[in-house]
Design an enzyme around this catalytic site. Structure first.
Site, PDB file in Angstrom:
ATOM      1  N   LYS A  58      68.146  61.060  18.037  1.00  0.00           N
ATOM      2  CA  LYS A  58      67.514  59.775  17.700  1.00  0.00           C
ATOM      3  C   LYS A  58      66.785  59.192  18.918  1.00  0.00           C
ATOM      4  N   GLY A 190      64.462  77.048   8.799  1.00  0.00           N
ATOM      5  CA  GLY A 190      65.320  76.116   8.059  1.00  0.00           C
ATOM      6  C   GLY A 190      64.678  74.745   7.988  1.00  0.00           C
ATOM      7  N   VAL A 193      67.933  69.197   7.726  1.00  0.00           N
ATOM      8  CA  VAL A 193      67.878  67.939   8.462  1.00  0.00           C
ATOM      9  C   VAL A 193      67.435  68.150   9.915  1.00  0.00           C
ATOM     10  N   ILE A 194      68.043  69.140  10.584  1.00  0.00           N
ATOM     11  CA  ILE A 194      67.682  69.354  12.001  1.00  0.00           C
ATOM     12  C   ILE A 194      66.248  69.853  12.109  1.00  0.00           C
ATOM     13  N   GLU A 213      61.276  78.127   5.491  1.00  0.00           N
ATOM     14  CA  GLU A 213      62.465  77.798   4.702  1.00  0.00           C
ATOM     15  C   GLU A 213      62.742  78.903   3.677  1.00  0.00           C
ATOM     16  N   GLY A 281      71.970  75.609   9.316  1.00  0.00           N
ATOM     17  CA  GLY A 281      73.303  75.129   8.962  1.00  0.00           C
ATOM     18  C   GLY A 281      74.295  75.340  10.103  1.00  0.00           C
ATOM     19  N   ASP A 322      83.681  67.797  10.567  1.00  0.00           N
ATOM     20  CA  ASP A 322      82.911  69.016  10.282  1.00  0.00           C
ATOM     21  C   ASP A 322      83.790  70.250  10.101  1.00  0.00           C
ATOM     22  N   HIS A 454      62.008  37.028   2.098  1.00  0.00           N
ATOM     23  CA  HIS A 454      60.590  37.374   1.987  1.00  0.00           C
ATOM     24  C   HIS A 454      59.879  37.009   3.281  1.00  0.00           C
TER      25      HIS A 454
HETATM   26  P1  FAD Z   1      82.165  67.119  16.701  1.00  0.00           P
HETATM   27  O1  FAD Z   1      81.277  65.982  16.903  1.00  0.00           O
HETATM   28  O2  FAD Z   1      81.573  68.486  16.715  1.00  0.00           O
HETATM   29  O3  FAD Z   1      83.286  67.014  17.840  1.00  0.00           O
HETATM   30  C1  FAD Z   1      84.219  68.005  18.041  1.00  0.00           C
HETATM   31  C2  FAD Z   1      84.711  67.890  19.471  1.00  0.00           C
HETATM   32  O4  FAD Z   1      85.873  68.683  19.614  1.00  0.00           O
HETATM   33  C3  FAD Z   1      83.721  68.414  20.509  1.00  0.00           C
HETATM   34  O5  FAD Z   1      83.634  67.516  21.580  1.00  0.00           O
HETATM   35  C4  FAD Z   1      84.330  69.729  20.979  1.00  0.00           C
HETATM   36  O6  FAD Z   1      84.042  70.028  22.321  1.00  0.00           O
HETATM   37  C5  FAD Z   1      85.812  69.404  20.841  1.00  0.00           C
HETATM   38  N1  FAD Z   1      86.679  70.564  20.683  1.00  0.00           N
HETATM   39  C6  FAD Z   1      86.548  71.621  19.847  1.00  0.00           C
HETATM   40  N2  FAD Z   1      87.607  72.448  19.944  1.00  0.00           N
HETATM   41  C7  FAD Z   1      88.427  71.894  20.875  1.00  0.00           C
HETATM   42  C8  FAD Z   1      89.689  72.257  21.394  1.00  0.00           C
HETATM   43  N3  FAD Z   1      90.332  73.343  20.969  1.00  0.00           N
HETATM   44  N4  FAD Z   1      90.233  71.451  22.340  1.00  0.00           N
HETATM   45  C9  FAD Z   1      89.600  70.334  22.770  1.00  0.00           C
HETATM   46  N5  FAD Z   1      88.421  69.946  22.302  1.00  0.00           N
HETATM   47  C10 FAD Z   1      87.854  70.707  21.356  1.00  0.00           C
HETATM   48  N6  FAD Z   1      75.346  63.210  11.620  1.00  0.00           N
HETATM   49  C11 FAD Z   1      75.043  61.975  11.194  1.00  0.00           C
HETATM   50  O7  FAD Z   1      75.847  61.363  10.493  1.00  0.00           O
HETATM   51  N7  FAD Z   1      73.883  61.346  11.563  1.00  0.00           N
HETATM   52  C12 FAD Z   1      72.961  61.968  12.346  1.00  0.00           C
HETATM   53  O8  FAD Z   1      71.924  61.387  12.654  1.00  0.00           O
HETATM   54  C13 FAD Z   1      73.242  63.285  12.792  1.00  0.00           C
HETATM   55  N8  FAD Z   1      72.365  63.921  13.580  1.00  0.00           N
HETATM   56  C14 FAD Z   1      72.664  65.182  14.017  1.00  0.00           C
HETATM   57  C15 FAD Z   1      71.720  65.848  14.797  1.00  0.00           C
HETATM   58  C16 FAD Z   1      71.987  67.116  15.241  1.00  0.00           C
HETATM   59  C17 FAD Z   1      70.964  67.824  16.098  1.00  0.00           C
HETATM   60  C18 FAD Z   1      73.227  67.746  14.921  1.00  0.00           C
HETATM   61  C19 FAD Z   1      73.558  69.111  15.430  1.00  0.00           C
HETATM   62  C20 FAD Z   1      74.164  67.096  14.148  1.00  0.00           C
HETATM   63  C21 FAD Z   1      73.884  65.810  13.676  1.00  0.00           C
HETATM   64  N9  FAD Z   1      74.774  65.132  12.859  1.00  0.00           N
HETATM   65  C22 FAD Z   1      74.474  63.878  12.406  1.00  0.00           C
HETATM   66  C23 FAD Z   1      76.071  65.720  12.467  1.00  0.00           C
HETATM   67  C24 FAD Z   1      77.186  65.159  13.353  1.00  0.00           C
HETATM   68  O9  FAD Z   1      76.889  65.423  14.696  1.00  0.00           O
HETATM   69  C25 FAD Z   1      78.511  65.793  12.970  1.00  0.00           C
HETATM   70  O10 FAD Z   1      78.736  65.637  11.593  1.00  0.00           O
HETATM   71  C26 FAD Z   1      79.647  65.125  13.728  1.00  0.00           C
HETATM   72  O11 FAD Z   1      79.470  65.253  15.114  1.00  0.00           O
HETATM   73  C27 FAD Z   1      80.991  65.733  13.332  1.00  0.00           C
HETATM   74  O12 FAD Z   1      82.000  65.103  14.047  1.00  0.00           O
HETATM   75  P2  FAD Z   1      83.367  65.832  14.375  1.00  0.00           P
HETATM   76  O13 FAD Z   1      84.203  64.830  15.097  1.00  0.00           O
HETATM   77  O14 FAD Z   1      83.909  66.464  13.157  1.00  0.00           O
HETATM   78  O15 FAD Z   1      82.993  67.040  15.349  1.00  0.00           O
HETATM   79  P1  NAI Z   2      70.894  72.084   6.769  1.00  0.00           P
HETATM   80  O1  NAI Z   2      71.962  72.594   5.897  1.00  0.00           O
HETATM   81  O2  NAI Z   2      70.502  70.664   6.683  1.00  0.00           O
HETATM   82  O3  NAI Z   2      69.567  72.928   6.519  1.00  0.00           O
HETATM   83  C1  NAI Z   2      69.513  74.307   6.679  1.00  0.00           C
HETATM   84  C2  NAI Z   2      68.292  74.840   5.963  1.00  0.00           C
HETATM   85  O4  NAI Z   2      68.103  76.180   6.363  1.00  0.00           O
HETATM   86  C3  NAI Z   2      68.447  74.817   4.445  1.00  0.00           C
HETATM   87  O5  NAI Z   2      67.303  74.269   3.860  1.00  0.00           O
HETATM   88  C4  NAI Z   2      68.617  76.291   4.104  1.00  0.00           C
HETATM   89  O6  NAI Z   2      68.116  76.627   2.842  1.00  0.00           O
HETATM   90  C5  NAI Z   2      67.820  76.948   5.223  1.00  0.00           C
HETATM   91  N1  NAI Z   2      68.218  78.325   5.509  1.00  0.00           N
HETATM   92  C6  NAI Z   2      69.476  78.818   5.609  1.00  0.00           C
HETATM   93  N2  NAI Z   2      69.439  80.119   5.958  1.00  0.00           N
HETATM   94  C7  NAI Z   2      68.123  80.449   6.082  1.00  0.00           C
HETATM   95  C8  NAI Z   2      67.453  81.645   6.436  1.00  0.00           C
HETATM   96  N3  NAI Z   2      68.103  82.768   6.731  1.00  0.00           N
HETATM   97  N4  NAI Z   2      66.103  81.619   6.473  1.00  0.00           N
HETATM   98  C9  NAI Z   2      65.407  80.490   6.190  1.00  0.00           C
HETATM   99  N5  NAI Z   2      66.014  79.324   5.846  1.00  0.00           N
HETATM  100  C10 NAI Z   2      67.352  79.304   5.806  1.00  0.00           C
HETATM  101  O7  NAI Z   2      71.335  72.506   8.240  1.00  0.00           O
HETATM  102  P2  NAI Z   2      70.808  72.042   9.683  1.00  0.00           P
HETATM  103  O8  NAI Z   2      69.452  71.467   9.599  1.00  0.00           O
HETATM  104  O9  NAI Z   2      71.080  73.199  10.567  1.00  0.00           O
HETATM  105  O10 NAI Z   2      71.804  70.887  10.050  1.00  0.00           O
HETATM  106  C11 NAI Z   2      73.211  71.111  10.003  1.00  0.00           C
HETATM  107  C12 NAI Z   2      73.909  69.890   9.542  1.00  0.00           C
HETATM  108  O11 NAI Z   2      73.935  68.928  10.582  1.00  0.00           O
HETATM  109  C13 NAI Z   2      73.238  69.149   8.385  1.00  0.00           C
HETATM  110  O12 NAI Z   2      73.553  69.727   7.136  1.00  0.00           O
HETATM  111  C14 NAI Z   2      73.841  67.806   8.509  1.00  0.00           C
HETATM  112  O13 NAI Z   2      75.108  67.817   7.919  1.00  0.00           O
HETATM  113  C15 NAI Z   2      73.969  67.636  10.009  1.00  0.00           C
HETATM  114  N6  NAI Z   2      72.836  66.837  10.498  1.00  0.00           N
HETATM  115  C16 NAI Z   2      72.701  65.561  10.040  1.00  0.00           C
HETATM  116  C17 NAI Z   2      71.653  64.789  10.451  1.00  0.00           C
HETATM  117  C18 NAI Z   2      71.497  63.426   9.905  1.00  0.00           C
HETATM  118  O14 NAI Z   2      72.437  62.939   9.290  1.00  0.00           O
HETATM  119  N7  NAI Z   2      70.368  62.762  10.098  1.00  0.00           N
HETATM  120  C19 NAI Z   2      70.666  65.269  11.418  1.00  0.00           C
HETATM  121  C20 NAI Z   2      70.885  66.634  11.794  1.00  0.00           C
HETATM  122  C21 NAI Z   2      71.949  67.363  11.358  1.00  0.00           C
END
Ligand code: FAD
Ligand code: NAI
Length: 475
Positions: A58, A190, A193-194, A213, A281, A322, A454
């Site tokens: 963000k 893909g 979202v990312i 995609e 994903g 997750d 408004h």
């Molecule tokens: P995580 O955030 O993955 O945290 C897990 C933590 O556990 C990590 O710090 C890891 O190092 C630690 N860990 C793992 N194993 C161990 C162990 N054995 N001992 C000690 N520590 C350990 N979601 C949204 O809602 N809004 C968004 O805008 C959004 N944007 C995203 C953008 C990107 C690029 C990505 C990749 C993801 C995004 N997400 C977004 C998804 C979001 O980041 C995840 O859903 C969220 O972080 C999950 O939280 P979590 O606590 O389950 O795991």
């Molecule tokens: P995603 O599940 O959102 O999208 C993956 C895309 O890749 C799908 O459209 C799928 O059909 C495609 N795909 C899968 N395998 C493929 C292949 N072999 N060739 C071509 N296309 C293929 O997963 P993404 O973008 O990696 O993000 C992971 C997760 O992180 C999201 O599902 C979301 O839960 C979280 N996230 C949330 C955000 C938010 O809330 N704003 C921002 C970024 C990530």
């Protein structure tokens, strides 16, 4: 004698750190173990979300949006700018500062709430009388015990077979947030979202972006009327999106990456790019947890098996975020973390998956809650739909941001709101009203009767509610 806690949380992302804070608030002696390291090797709690996910993405979306506005929309406001440039290193530095502020904020919250923080990897050693022994391997090794264990170990990016991430040319979300200069040609595999968020960042800064995609439908989980509107806007902005492709091979050369794929017609195509983001994903992460030591059950996807209450197959072992089923979203992880802490305290919280909002932070933003029109049709549910375009909203016109609409779906008989879908400005903020309405099981008529300020974008939600009853006032 090892340190003993009522609750030990493994993982300090949004699921884990919030669970730890709530457990401590409820009076439990609580520890949180997290292994994430900052670039100096120090602790960086906050998980994927804070370090390589929600927050840094963000920050870059904000910077790149400023750049795009300066280049494209300032002029119509009468603001002139010569020699516009982007200092990528400075932009990345700002993002890193924002991340650090969040890491530090969590460490402060741990202190404030008396959560004991351990920096290192936590793994199950064994079940002991009244709990579990957890080994912590960090700068030093120690062992602690917890009566209750909450696992919140998150997820990792999924790579394409035969094309491992090198974070130089083949990038996961981590590398995608650290590209040091604007690539001329950026490939994204893909269009989820990312792919859309990171593709937007680098396109705004000048990269030629091609998104490949696999599925034939764009954003298949999104209401298709909304997805079509978003697709139109992205293509107009210059994102090249190819649907229905089949990736054959990814080859990383000295200075470029070649992607061989079959397009939707089955023709063989070769795409050469300077950087390739693979965003197909994420996979649940249980690496290093030593789940086998205690017989913790995983499903076929590698996620920890839990029931509706986030309870695993083991007594007093819980898992959230997750690493378990359900959407991979930070706020879903947080809700589960809080709910588990409260269940341990004997309370009866409930996480309603139907009212977990989704937001894609592109421009236009896409946000939704509840069911899509295609889901309602598949269920055979009778519904009414109302839409209102931002083009007809005074605030959107004044802002110069009129792309998109608000769409509301309501039960045909009871008028209960079943879903709200938004593509357009500040959809991420507007969706909150819909979430509240749905949590309170409001009808479209309820929203239509509420006074909205408004001029505000939120009037579009009211108008969409009026449209459900075919009586919009401004369209
Ligand atoms: P995580 O955030 O993955 O945290 C897990 C933590 O556990 C990590 O710090 C890891 O190092 C630690 N860990 C793992 N194993 C161990 C162990 N054995 N001992 C000690 N520590 C350990 N979601 C949204 O809602 N809004 C968004 O805008 C959004 N944007 C995203 C953008 C990107 C690029 C990505 C990749 C993801 C995004 N997400 C977004 C998804 C979001 O980041 C995840 O859903 C969220 O972080 C999950 O939280 P979590 O606590 O389950 O795991
Ligand atoms: P995603 O599940 O959102 O999208 C993956 C895309 O890749 C799908 O459209 C799928 O059909 C495609 N795909 C899968 N395998 C493929 C292949 N072999 N060739 C071509 N296309 C293929 O997963 P993404 O973008 O990696 O993000 C992971 C997760 O992180 C999201 O599902 C979301 O839960 C979280 N996230 C949330 C955000 C938010 O809330 N704003 C921002 C970024 C990530």
């Amino acid at each position: 004698m090892s340190q003993q806690f009522d609750v030990v949380v493994i993982g300090g992302g949004p699921g884990g750190y919030v669970a730890a804070i709530r457990a401590a608030q409820l009076g439990f002696s609580t520890a949180c173990i997290d292994e994430w390291k900052n670039d100096k090797g120090g602790p960086a709690p906050g998980g994927t979300c804070t370090n390589v996910g929600c927050i840094p993405s963000k920050a870059l979306l904000q910077s790149s949006e400023h750049f795009e506005h300066a280049g494209h929309s300032f002029a119509e406001h009468g603001i002139g700018l010569d020699n516009l440039s982007i200092d990528v290193a400075k932009m990345l530095g700002r993002k890193d500062t924002v991340v650090k502020q969040n890491n530090d904020g969590i460490l402060y919250l741990f202190k404030k709430n008396k959560v004991t923080f351990f920096h290192g990897r936590g793994s199950f050693a064994k079940a002991v009388e009244g709990g579990y022994e957890i080994a912590v391997a960090g700068a030093t090794s120690e062992s602690i015990t917890g009566k209750h264990i909450i696992i919140a170990t998150g997820s990792n990016a999924r790579s394409l077979p035969g094309a491992p991430f090198d974070e130089q040319k083949i990038l996961s979300n981590d590398g995608a947030l650290r590209i040091g200069s604007v690539p001329k040609r950026l490939g994204v595999i893909g269009s989820g979202v990312i792919g859309l968020e990171m593709g937007s960042v680098w396109r705004r800064l000048g990269a030629e972006v091609t998104v490949l995609e696999g599925l034939p439908t764009f954003l298949g989980a999104v209401d298709q009327q909304i997805a079509k509107e978003a697709h139109k806007a992205f293509v107009k902005q210059g994102l090249k999106i190819e649907l229905g492709v089949k990736i054959d091979k990814v080859t990383s050369g000295k200075s470029a990456v070649t992607v061989n794929y079959a397009n939707a017609n089955g023709d063989a195509v070769k795409l050469e790019v300077d950087k390739l983001i693979v965003s197909i994903g994420r996979v649940p992460n249980t690496i290093g947890l030593n789940a086998e030591a205690v017989g913790l059950k995983l499903d076929e996807r590698g996620a920890i098996t839990v029931d509706d209450h986030c309870h695993t197959n083991l007594p007093n072992v819980w898992a959230v975020g997750d690493v378990v089923r359900g959407p991979m979203l930070a706020h879903k992880a947080e809700e589960e973390g809080v709910a588990v802490a409260e269940r341990i305290a004997g309370q009866h919280p409930h996480v309603n998956f139907n009212t977990v909002p989704w937001v894609i932070y592109t421009s236009p933003e896409i946000a939704w809650v509840g069911q899509t029109e295609q889901q309602l049709k598949a269920e055979g549910r009778e519904y009414k739909a109302g839409t209102f375009p931002f083009m007809a909203n005074g605030r959107a016109r004044a802002m110069g941001d009129t792309t998109g609409m608000v769409k509301m779906l309501a039960d045909a008989t009871t008028d209960e709101i079943l879903g709200v879908h938004i593509v357009g400005p500040f959809a991420s903020e507007l969706i909150a009203e819909a979430v509240v309405a749905m949590e309170f099981r409001a009808s479209a008529e309820d929203i239509a009767r509420i006074c909205h300020a408004h001029p505000s974008l939120s009037e579009s939600t009211k108008e969409a509610a009026l449209a459900v009853d075919k009586r919009t006032l401004n369209f």
